[in-house]
Design a protein around this motif. Sequence first.
Motif, short mmCIF file in Angstrom:
data_model
loop_
_atom_site.label_atom_id
_atom_site.label_comp_id
_atom_site.label_asym_id
_atom_site.label_seq_id
_atom_site.Cartn_x
_atom_site.Cartn_y
_atom_site.Cartn_z
N ALA A 17 0.82 -1.21 0.00
CA ALA A 17 0.00 0.00 0.00
C ALA A 17 0.86 1.26 0.00
O ALA A 17 0.48 2.27 -0.59
CB ALA A 17 -0.93 0.00 1.21
N GLU A 18 2.00 1.22 0.65
CA GLU A 18 2.84 2.41 0.79
C GLU A 18 3.81 2.60 -0.37
O GLU A 18 4.24 3.72 -0.65
CB GLU A 18 3.63 2.33 2.11
CG GLU A 18 4.30 3.61 2.50
CD GLU A 18 3.36 4.74 2.86
OE1 GLU A 18 3.81 5.90 2.84
OE2 GLU A 18 2.17 4.50 3.17
N LEU A 19 4.14 1.54 -1.07
CA LEU A 19 5.14 1.61 -2.14
C LEU A 19 4.84 2.70 -3.18
O LEU A 19 5.72 3.48 -3.52
CB LEU A 19 5.31 0.24 -2.80
CG LEU A 19 6.56 0.04 -3.63
CD1 LEU A 19 7.82 0.33 -2.82
CD2 LEU A 19 6.61 -1.37 -4.15
N PRO A 20 3.61 2.78 -3.70
CA PRO A 20 3.35 3.84 -4.69
C PRO A 20 2.96 5.18 -4.06
O PRO A 20 2.56 6.09 -4.75
CB PRO A 20 2.18 3.26 -5.50
CG PRO A 20 1.44 2.44 -4.51
CD PRO A 20 2.49 1.86 -3.58
N ASP A 21 3.05 5.30 -2.76
CA ASP A 21 2.58 6.49 -2.06
C ASP A 21 3.65 7.57 -2.02
O ASP A 21 4.78 7.38 -2.46
CB ASP A 21 2.15 6.09 -0.64
CG ASP A 21 1.24 7.12 0.01
OD1 ASP A 21 0.45 7.74 -0.71
OD2 ASP A 21 1.33 7.29 1.23
N LYS A 22 3.31 8.68 -1.42
CA LYS A 22 4.19 9.85 -1.37
C LYS A 22 5.44 9.64 -0.54
O LYS A 22 6.39 10.40 -0.66
CB LYS A 22 3.41 11.05 -0.85
CG LYS A 22 2.82 10.87 0.53
CD LYS A 22 1.84 11.97 0.82
CE LYS A 22 0.97 11.66 2.00
NZ LYS A 22 -0.06 10.67 1.76
N THR A 23 5.49 8.61 0.29
CA THR A 23 6.67 8.36 1.12
C THR A 23 7.90 8.08 0.27
O THR A 23 8.97 8.62 0.53
CB THR A 23 6.41 7.16 2.05
OG1 THR A 23 5.28 7.46 2.83
CG2 THR A 23 7.60 6.92 2.94
N ALA A 24 7.73 7.24 -0.74
CA ALA A 24 8.87 6.94 -1.61
C ALA A 24 9.33 8.21 -2.32
O ALA A 24 10.53 8.45 -2.46
CB ALA A 24 8.49 5.86 -2.62
N LEU A 25 8.38 9.04 -2.75
CA LEU A 25 8.71 10.30 -3.40
C LEU A 25 9.44 11.24 -2.44
O LEU A 25 10.45 11.84 -2.80
CB LEU A 25 7.43 10.96 -3.92
CG LEU A 25 7.59 12.30 -4.62
CD1 LEU A 25 8.38 12.13 -5.91
CD2 LEU A 25 6.22 12.89 -4.90
N ALA A 26 8.94 11.35 -1.23
CA ALA A 26 9.58 12.21 -0.23
C ALA A 26 10.98 11.70 0.10
O ALA A 26 11.93 12.48 0.19
CB ALA A 26 8.74 12.27 1.05
N GLY A 27 11.11 10.40 0.26
CA GLY A 27 12.43 9.81 0.53
C GLY A 27 13.38 10.03 -0.62
O GLY A 27 14.56 10.35 -0.41
N LEU A 28 12.86 9.90 -1.85
CA LEU A 28 13.69 10.11 -3.01
C LEU A 28 14.20 11.55 -3.04
O LEU A 28 15.39 11.80 -3.25
CB LEU A 28 12.89 9.82 -4.28
CG LEU A 28 13.67 9.97 -5.57
CD1 LEU A 28 13.48 8.72 -6.43
CD2 LEU A 28 13.20 11.19 -6.33
#
Length: 193
Positions: A17-28
């Motif tokens: 559920a989290e993989l396509p979420d904004k967390t990966a973008l923020a981490g990137l």
Amino acid sequence: MLSITVVAVVFGVVFLAELPDKTALAGLMLGTRYRASYVFAGVAAAFLVHVTLAVAAGSVLTLLPHRLVQGIVGVLFLLGAAMLLLKKDDDEEEQARKPADQSFWKVAGSGFMLILVAEFGDLTQIMTANLAARYDDPFSVGIGAVLALWAVAALGILGGRTLMKFVPLRLITRIAALVMLALAGFSLYEAVA
């Protein structure tokens, strides 16, 4: 007592559920600018707070009005996109080359605050609360959710470091802003639809 089965189920559900979420973008984005270990420390602490709140609240978080949550998320995405687009580019490349110049507390604090605000009331936080209520095993659910969120954050942060070797930071910033604008539009549409 720790249930490996519950940990595994929760890990899988929350990770996907989290993989396509904004967390990966923020981490990137943070990973392209600052020392990865500093970013991860702040992000990991924020996720620990979120999971603790979700597990403690159980199913109470599911009672929050979905439209209100989506509206707030949409506005936060708009603000994030505006900040990315309006930021001065003059010294971004230099900062990206010298992440060691940033203090641990500044970088970790930035990562902590970004995730703390952006992820509050997020799908995975509500999902974690639901899983805690369903399994009645808060410790196992908490461990599975935290490990899943940390794994997604680490992928985003490390992906950002690798991406910087091939793509200019200015382009990454513009693409991230466009993605945030699209997510803002989607969230605001859900809030009013």
